[in-house]
Motif scaffolding. Structure first.
Motif, short mmCIF file in Angstrom:
data_model
loop_
_atom_site.label_atom_id
_atom_site.label_comp_id
_atom_site.label_asym_id
_atom_site.label_seq_id
_atom_site.Cartn_x
_atom_site.Cartn_y
_atom_site.Cartn_z
N VAL A 28 0.82 -1.21 0.00
CA VAL A 28 0.00 0.00 0.00
C VAL A 28 0.86 1.26 0.00
N THR A 29 2.14 1.13 -0.31
CA THR A 29 2.99 2.30 -0.42
C THR A 29 3.30 2.55 -1.88
N VAL A 30 3.77 3.75 -2.17
CA VAL A 30 4.08 4.10 -3.56
C VAL A 30 5.11 3.16 -4.15
N LEU A 63 0.59 7.83 -13.40
CA LEU A 63 0.03 7.83 -12.06
C LEU A 63 0.73 8.84 -11.16
N ASP A 64 2.04 8.95 -11.32
CA ASP A 64 2.80 9.93 -10.53
C ASP A 64 2.29 11.34 -10.76
N SER A 65 2.02 11.65 -12.04
CA SER A 65 1.57 13.01 -12.36
C SER A 65 0.15 13.27 -11.88
N LYS A 66 -0.69 12.22 -11.84
CA LYS A 66 -2.08 12.39 -11.43
C LYS A 66 -2.28 12.28 -9.93
N CYS A 67 -1.53 11.35 -9.32
CA CYS A 67 -1.80 11.02 -7.91
C CYS A 67 -0.70 11.45 -6.95
N GLY A 68 0.42 11.89 -7.50
CA GLY A 68 1.53 12.28 -6.64
C GLY A 68 2.02 11.11 -5.80
N ARG A 74 -3.37 6.08 -6.14
CA ARG A 74 -2.78 5.23 -7.19
C ARG A 74 -3.54 3.91 -7.29
N ILE A 75 -3.82 3.30 -6.15
CA ILE A 75 -4.53 2.02 -6.12
C ILE A 75 -5.94 2.18 -6.69
#
Length: 242
Positions: A28-30, A63-68, A74-75
């Motif tokens: 559950v981590t990036v 996902l990085d750009s949308k969810c940071g 992300r999930i």
């Protein structure tokens, strides 16, 4: 329902279509949410299995750009992607088979690391019906443990013949009342079963179950019970010091 193409490990169908019935991230981590479990069904044989897959690099950047750095977002985004009913190979790569094994017998507490590792391996083999392999590993557990017992009771002067085999060691152990006599009859069939597993591969499920039972009881007697007594004694001493 989302799909992907994979060689089925169950029916050996090449490039079979799999339907994704469910999904879970491995973490559950990036750093870990890029790895996913896909619970999927092969259209060729209708068997459901667990497939591992990794998010593609380009999807991860998106996902990085949308969810940071928000792992939950992300999930959620990946679950929405998986629910779209399309081929997921545009977003996932490195599809690998991850078998779901039956639950196994847990080892007794306070075992030496080597013995615990062998017991776990034997129990895993038993759980997937590899009874000869399981028997061989339980026999190795007994081999190491009976050697440790002989060493522990060296003051009783066991002979070279007493130390030679599991059979001779167990005879010596019972003759010296180190283990209760109630276990002696079971131990006789265990030795025969162990030899069968090691030499001619004839061990049945019941034979392996006998080995499991006797090995568990022996390990509890030799390692678990003394450790529990010592732990209880230590707690009593600590309570009296308060």
């Amino acid at each position: 329902m989302s799909t992907f193409i994979f060689d089925c490990p169950n029916c050996s169908a090449k490039k079979s279509t799999f339907d994704v019935n469910g999904s879970e991230p491995k973490g559950v981590t990036v750093s870990t949410s890029n790895d996913w479990y896909l619970f999927s069904t092969c259209r060729s044989c209708s068997v459901s299995i667990c497939i591992n897959a990794r998010v593609t690099y380009s999807t991860s950047l998106s996902l990085d750009s949308k969810c940071g750095k928000n792992a939950n977002l992300r999930i959620q985004a990946l679950r929405e992607f998986l629910s779209k009913g399309c081929s997921i190979e545009s977003g996932f790569v490195d599809f690998k088979y991850s078998p779901i094994l039956p639950s196994t017998e847990l080892p007794p507490e306070y075992l030496p690391d080597e013995v615990e590792s062998l017991f776990k391996e034997a129990a895993k083999c038993y759980a997937i019906s590899c009874y000869n392999a399981s028997g061989a590993m339980f026999r190795l557990c007994l081999d190491i443990t009976t050697k440790n017992i002989i060493s522990q009771y060296a003051s009783l002067n066991p002979t070279t013949n007493d130390k030679k085999t599991i059979h001779s060691r167990l005879n010596w152990i019972f003759n010296n009342n180190i283990l209760p006599k109630q276990l002696e009859e079971l131990s006789r069939c265990i030795k025969d079963d162990g030899n069968d597993a090691a030499h001619d591969g004839s061990l049945s499920k019941d034979d392996a179950a006998d080995l499991l039972d006797f090995t568990y009881i022996l390990l509890e007697r030799i390692y678990t019970e003394p450790a529990r007594i010592q732990t209880a004694h230590q707690r009593r001493v600590e309570r009296r010091q308060v």
